[in-house]
Enzyme design. Sequence first.
Site, PDB file in Angstrom:
ATOM      1  N   GLN A  70       0.840  -1.197   0.000  1.00 49.71           N
ATOM      2  CA  GLN A  70       0.000   0.000   0.000  1.00 49.71           C
ATOM      3  C   GLN A  70       0.875   1.247   0.000  1.00 49.71           C
ATOM      4  OE1 GLN A  70      -2.401   1.891   3.210  1.00 49.71           O
ATOM      5  NE2 GLN A  70      -4.156   1.364   1.930  1.00 49.71           N
ATOM      6  N   CYS A 100      -6.951   7.122   4.601  1.00 52.43           N
ATOM      7  CA  CYS A 100      -6.393   7.436   5.915  1.00 52.43           C
ATOM      8  C   CYS A 100      -6.652   8.892   6.274  1.00 52.43           C
ATOM      9  CB  CYS A 100      -4.897   7.145   5.931  1.00 52.43           C
ATOM     10  SG  CYS A 100      -4.127   7.457   7.529  1.00 52.43           S
TER      11      CYS A 100
END
Length: 332
Positions: A70, A100
Amino acid sequence: MPHAPDLDRNARLSVAPMMDWTDRHCRAFHRVLSREALLHTEMVTSAALVRGGATRLLDFDAAEHPVALQLGGSDPGELAEAAAMGAERGYAEVNLNCGCPSDRVQSGSFGAVLMERPALVADCVRAMREAVAVPVTVKCRIGVDEQDPEAVLPDFLARIADAGVERVTVHARKAWLQGLSPKENREVPPLDHPLVHRMKRRFPALHVSINGGIATLDDVEAQLDHVDGAMVGRAAYHDPAAILLRADSRVFGRPNPCAAPEDAALAMIPHIERHLAAGGRLHQVTRHMLGLFAGRPGARLWRRTLSEGGAKPGAGAAVLHEALAHVTRAAA
């Protein structure tokens, strides 16, 4: 290494990328429990790789496969270069973080704030896809702040699908970029699983995984009636046996690699011994194993023995055997 069709199958169940948690030792442990589930690295920023030279962040063992890298970032060229570095190291896919909500991520103009810039996300994934042969995927939220998810999410998905993304994971909560901590952003915004289910119906060619509020294998199986995959986060870390020990048989129709948590603990010894031989410390591995016996007699002594004993200089596999003996005695 798995190819895209296998990864689509592996993504029926995936373990979320989690900062400070899903490092290579955690992934080695989860792979002992499940041969099939798709695993992820912690988020690695493209800047750290391309400008910072922190290639150590790409270290992993082929035994972890299938595993996805990621990336966090918002510069298409930089992300393309970072993706190429990951693909060259052997990662099975590259995932772009658009979910996020931390302040540090926002200040870097990536993560959940990218939900406000879908055209830029499309440019990023196009550049990444041109740079690598492995799949490029996206993890996102349903929206941020005052956005209307009913309008924002389908537009976002349409743009990334047009850019060539074939698989997406949607955390079924908004992210509030102001006023909520990252921890609160995992719990406070209400879940909207039905919205994600509707997105699967609206984009039938897109492989859609759902994330958020999925805490048991029963939850996973229920979600698979509506979407292509389910991603589990904290539950897979805090109670790994409950999620992963029977996952291969229940989710994938394959044999489970371990019959019991005790077998999983013993199966980690070769990894532990290799790590110690390379100069590592026991606690770096065993800290990820503390939840293995959650809810069982002896679990408290298992955790205490690993936590205290694993941190001591020179600690070795004998500490794990001692911790396991507490569980065995409690079960007798």
